[in-house]
Motif scaffolding. Structure first.
Motif, PDB file in Angstrom:
ATOM      1  N   THR A 132       0.807  -1.218   0.000  1.00 15.66           N
ATOM      2  CA  THR A 132       0.000   0.000   0.000  1.00 15.66           C
ATOM      3  C   THR A 132       0.843   1.271   0.000  1.00 15.66           C
ATOM      4  O   THR A 132       0.556   2.212  -0.741  1.00 15.66           O
ATOM      5  CB  THR A 132      -0.944  -0.001   1.204  1.00 15.66           C
ATOM      6  OG1 THR A 132      -0.193  -0.261   2.407  1.00 15.66           O
ATOM      7  CG2 THR A 132      -2.031  -1.059   1.044  1.00 15.66           C
ATOM      8  N   GLY A 133       1.884   1.298   0.814  1.00 12.16           N
ATOM      9  CA  GLY A 133       2.707   2.499   0.880  1.00 12.16           C
ATOM     10  C   GLY A 133       3.530   2.714  -0.364  1.00 12.16           C
ATOM     11  O   GLY A 133       3.562   3.815  -0.930  1.00 12.16           O
TER      12      GLY A 133
ATOM     13  N   GLY B  77       3.364  13.383   2.764  1.00 13.88           N
ATOM     14  CA  GLY B  77       4.755  13.792   2.936  1.00 13.88           C
ATOM     15  C   GLY B  77       5.635  12.738   3.574  1.00 13.88           C
ATOM     16  O   GLY B  77       6.811  12.586   3.201  1.00 13.88           O
ATOM     17  N   LEU B  78       5.101  11.978   4.540  1.00 15.03           N
ATOM     18  CA  LEU B  78       5.925  10.999   5.247  1.00 15.03           C
ATOM     19  C   LEU B  78       6.257   9.780   4.394  1.00 15.03           C
ATOM     20  O   LEU B  78       7.123   8.991   4.780  1.00 15.03           O
ATOM     21  CB  LEU B  78       5.232  10.554   6.532  1.00 15.03           C
ATOM     22  CG  LEU B  78       5.151  11.583   7.660  1.00 15.03           C
ATOM     23  CD1 LEU B  78       4.512  10.984   8.897  1.00 15.03           C
ATOM     24  CD2 LEU B  78       6.526  12.141   7.995  1.00 15.03           C
ATOM     25  N   LEU B  79       5.626   9.612   3.254  1.00 20.51           N
ATOM     26  CA  LEU B  79       5.993   8.503   2.372  1.00 20.51           C
ATOM     27  C   LEU B  79       7.462   8.583   1.963  1.00 20.51           C
ATOM     28  O   LEU B  79       8.112   7.556   1.759  1.00 20.51           O
ATOM     29  CB  LEU B  79       5.109   8.517   1.124  1.00 20.51           C
ATOM     30  CG  LEU B  79       3.624   8.219   1.315  1.00 20.51           C
ATOM     31  CD1 LEU B  79       2.859   8.552   0.036  1.00 20.51           C
ATOM     32  CD2 LEU B  79       3.393   6.766   1.704  1.00 20.51           C
TER      33      LEU B  79
ATOM     34  N   SER C 239       4.311  -1.154   3.568  1.00 21.30           N
ATOM     35  CA  SER C 239       2.933  -0.939   3.976  1.00 21.30           C
ATOM     36  C   SER C 239       2.741   0.462   4.536  1.00 21.30           C
ATOM     37  O   SER C 239       3.652   1.041   5.141  1.00 21.30           O
ATOM     38  CB  SER C 239       2.552  -1.969   5.045  1.00 21.30           C
ATOM     39  OG  SER C 239       1.327  -1.640   5.661  1.00 21.30           O
ATOM     40  N   LEU C 240       1.527   0.989   4.395  1.00 23.34           N
ATOM     41  CA  LEU C 240       1.204   2.271   5.029  1.00 23.34           C
ATOM     42  C   LEU C 240       1.259   2.185   6.545  1.00 23.34           C
ATOM     43  O   LEU C 240       1.288   3.219   7.218  1.00 23.34           O
ATOM     44  CB  LEU C 240      -0.180   2.740   4.580  1.00 23.34           C
ATOM     45  CG  LEU C 240      -0.247   3.351   3.184  1.00 23.34           C
ATOM     46  CD1 LEU C 240      -1.700   3.629   2.790  1.00 23.34           C
ATOM     47  CD2 LEU C 240       0.574   4.640   3.097  1.00 23.34           C
TER      48      LEU C 240
END
Length: 228
Positions: free
Chosen positions: A84-85, A173-175, A184-185
């Motif tokens: 997902t992430g 932003g944190l991705l 993963s998220l």
């Protein structure tokens, strides 16, 4: 605040569905005569979200064909699935940087539009993500004590309490902080929890998990107004 983009997650292998996903991806399994992903898309369109992106990997050609000649953009994760992430980060050139909705495509809903509820409760600058969660009694077809506890200010931490329904608003932003290509998220949420920026909102209707074969009949009963 108006959220302009949504990422619909449709890349997974659907292994919990067993033989039902041997020849087709889980988002194309039918509930009540319609593909699961179309149930999700109905909510997206009703909420007025203009930019719709779907990721695909397993049986990606079927997802592409399903949305041919539509305004939905399909992005294919290849050669490897990105989770997902990683999938969301790879799709940012298509979705825009956010905030945006993300939505799993293996559930159906009975109640107010989940995206509308999130948009009304979203507080930019304060929230890194706002997860829509169901009390266990309203989570049809889902076992377990829940995923998140929520305090009086709406901040979420890990623990028994509410079940994550697969829909959220997320600042992206944190991705960029995650080094792995596929992730993963959950990694992003954990960073938000450490900063007090992960929030959750209880869903007042009913939500049915259709990630397993038994969820199909439960979802159809729920949509038909029968007791489940």
């Amino acid at each position: 605040m108006r959220i302009e983009s949504v990422m619909l997650f449709a890349a997974g292998f659907g292994t919990r569905m067993g033989a039902l996903t041997r020849e087709r991806p889980k988002p194309l399994i039918e509930v009540g005569g319609r593909a699961l992903i179309d149930h999700a898309l109905d909510l997206v369109r009703a909420a007025g979200v203009g930019r719709i992106v779907v990721n695909a990997h397993y049986r990606a050609g079927q997802i592409i064909d399903h949305f041919r000649d539509s305004d939905v953009t399909v992005t294919v994760e290849a050669p490897d699935i990105l989770d997902t992430g990683g999938g969301l980060r790879a799709a940012l050139p298509l979705t825009g940087a956010g905030p945006l909705f993300t939505m799993n495509t293996d559930a159906v809903w009975d109640g107010p539009n989940p995206l509308d509820l999130l948009a009304r409760a979203w507080r930019p600058g304060e929230m890194g993500a706002l997860l829509l969660c169901a009390p266990p009694a309203r989570a049809i077809g889902h076992d377990g004590a829940g995923d998140f506890r929520v305090d009086d200010a709406g901040r979420a931490t890990r623990g028994a309490g509410l079940v994550y329904t697969g829909v959220q608003i997320l600042e992206t932003g944190l991705l960029a902080e995650v080094e792995e290509e596929a992730f993963s998220l959950n990694q992003v949420w954990d960073r938000m929890i450490a900063r007090g920026a992960l929030h959750a909102l209880p869903y007042p209707g009913r939500w049915c998990d259709v990630g397993h074969p038994g969820g199909i009949a439960l979802a159809e009963d729920m949509l038909a107004g029968r007791d489940v």
